[in-house]
Design an enzyme around this catalytic site. Structure first.
Site: not given
Length: 242
Positions: A29, A27, A194-195, A52
């Site tokens: 990202g 989680d 990220n974020r 993947k």
């Protein structure tokens, strides 16, 4: 290269330039950032493919088959035309690590099958981005054969980029992940945060501290909700290796 592979297969593998995307955990990202990476490659005119080994937490179609959600997200965001069925050989419904999902559902991961699918993608695309599951210590299979995410990376001889959340706790997560990967001889080329919120004092300090403690290059800071990767296409492509 191990013995027994044909020259044709080796040439197919050598055609593509490749990178592996690993996260500091689940989680953070990885899939979101990976989608932006492939979008940038495609927009810069580079044939880009995605792969993947195993995806968990997927939903079923009306016919009962599973939709590989991460692959679908990457495909939609990036605009690549790669078929979904080529993107991931092992797709599970339960939102747990692949080793447990396969114990609950069957079809455990086999490295030979993962490598076979990876070779196929490498023969068709010039730039192949492989995304990991969870963090570097994600167990991929623990029934019959013990496989960890690092085993997949080593088998395919890939260098890595690390995706981390820019928020609270990331210094610990980034440094521990980077140090573990170094101790295992896994090449790590840089970090993508990220974020990220420009002007946020804590997040900007997190980036600075992670760079200082690991010595790694910060490849990009991806703002929350970003639709583009703030990185030149040539600079991004230069991170990939044959």
């Amino acid at each position: 290269m191990s013995e027994g592979r044909t020259d044709g297969i080796e040439k197919g593998l050598r055609k593509a330039k490749k990178i592996f995307i690993v996260g500091t955990g689940t989680d953070v990202g990885k899939t979101y950032v990976t989608g932006l990476i492939l979008k940038k490659l495609r927009e810069s005119g580079r044939p880009a493919g995605y792969y993947k080994a195993a995806m968990s937490g997927n939903v079923r179609r009306s016919d009962g088959t599973l939709v590989p959600g991460d692959a679908l997200h990457v495909k939609e965001v990036s605009g690549i035309h790669q078929p979904l069925e080529q993107m991931c050989p092992y797709v599970y419904e339960h939102a747990v690590s692949p080793h447990l999902a396969s114990r609950l559902e069957g079809n455990p991961v086999a490295l030979d099958m993962v490598e076979k699918g990876f070779r196929e993608v490498c023969r068709e695309y010039d730039y192949v981005t492989m995304e990991g599951s969870g963090g570097i210590l994600c167990p991929v299979c623990f029934d019959g054969t013990e496989i960890w995410l690092e085993d997949v990376i080593a088998r395919l001889e890939l260098s890595c980029l690390l995706v981390a959340d820019a928020g609270l706790g990331t210094i610990n997560n980034v440094v521990l992940t980077a140090e573990y990967m170094r101790s295992r001889g896994i090449p790590l080329k840089g970090i993508l945060f990220n974020r990220f919120h420009p002007g946020n004092v804590m997040e900007e300090d997190n980036v600075r501290m992670c760079r200082h403690r690991t010595g790694l290059k910060v490849i990009a800071c991806v703002e929350e909700g970003a639709e583009e990767l703030a990185l030149d296409g040539d600079a991004l492509a230069a991170l990939y290796e044959e």
